[in-house]
Design an enzyme around this catalytic site. Structure first.
Site, short mmCIF file in Angstrom:
data_model
loop_
_atom_site.label_atom_id
_atom_site.label_comp_id
_atom_site.label_asym_id
_atom_site.label_seq_id
_atom_site.Cartn_x
_atom_site.Cartn_y
_atom_site.Cartn_z
CG ASP A 125 -1.73 1.23 1.36
OD1 ASP A 125 -2.74 1.32 0.65
OD2 ASP A 125 -1.34 2.12 2.15
NE ARG A 126 -0.28 7.25 -2.32
CZ ARG A 126 -0.20 8.15 -1.33
NH1 ARG A 126 0.96 8.59 -0.93
NH2 ARG A 126 -1.29 8.61 -0.75
#
Length: 156
Positions: A125-126
């Site tokens: 996930d960023r």
């Protein structure tokens, strides 16, 4: 000293929900396929109405769905949150991934924020990567801002 996840410049929702493991997992379920901005519109109301896994496990699904409507997929989210909360309350799980509705993202968050086992995960996930990279490369190891400055104590 036991693990206290430090507050980062990235201010992830999970940072302010610590030390409540269940609320961190709820946030992860809510953040699935939606934005932080959208989740912030409902999370406080959700935790005021259902402050614990036991309470949410017994929530009226229609009432829960109504609160979750702004996030989309609200019926599915309501079912997932109820079932995850039931399983969480039973305590028959070893990692977050064992709980209904909790995939890799929730498991990574659980390892990072709840267990302090951030060195063993590789987030995809960023936003979680920003926090993880900050722990690896930017955190000075101090806890000077870790407990006193949690931004939303009403969610705890």
């Amino acid at each position: 000293m036991s693990w206290v996840p430090p507050l980062s410049p990235h201010t992830l929702i999970q940072e302010n929900l610590w030390p409540n493991e269940w609320k961190i997992l709820v946030a992860c379920v809510l953040l699935n396929l939606t934005t932080r901005k959208q989740v912030e519109t409902v999370i406080h109301q959700l935790f005021v109405r259902w402050p614990s896994a036991h309470a949410m496990a017994h929530a009226n699904e229609l009432e829960l769905s109504e609160i979750l409507k702004p996030l989309g997929m609200y019926r599915r989210r309501a079912k997932s949150l109820k079932r995850m909360s039931q399983e969480y309350a039973l305590g028959e799980w070893k990692t977050a991934q064992d709980l209904y509705g909790c995939g890799k993202y929730a498991d990574d968050c659980w390892h990072i924020f709840c267990k302090g086992d951030w060195k063993s995960v590789t987030p995809q996930d960023r936003a979680l990567n920003l926090y993880h990279d900050w722990l690896k490369n930017g955190w000075d190891g101090s806890y000077k801002h870790s407990i006193k400055e949690r931004q939303d104590p009403s969610c705890l």
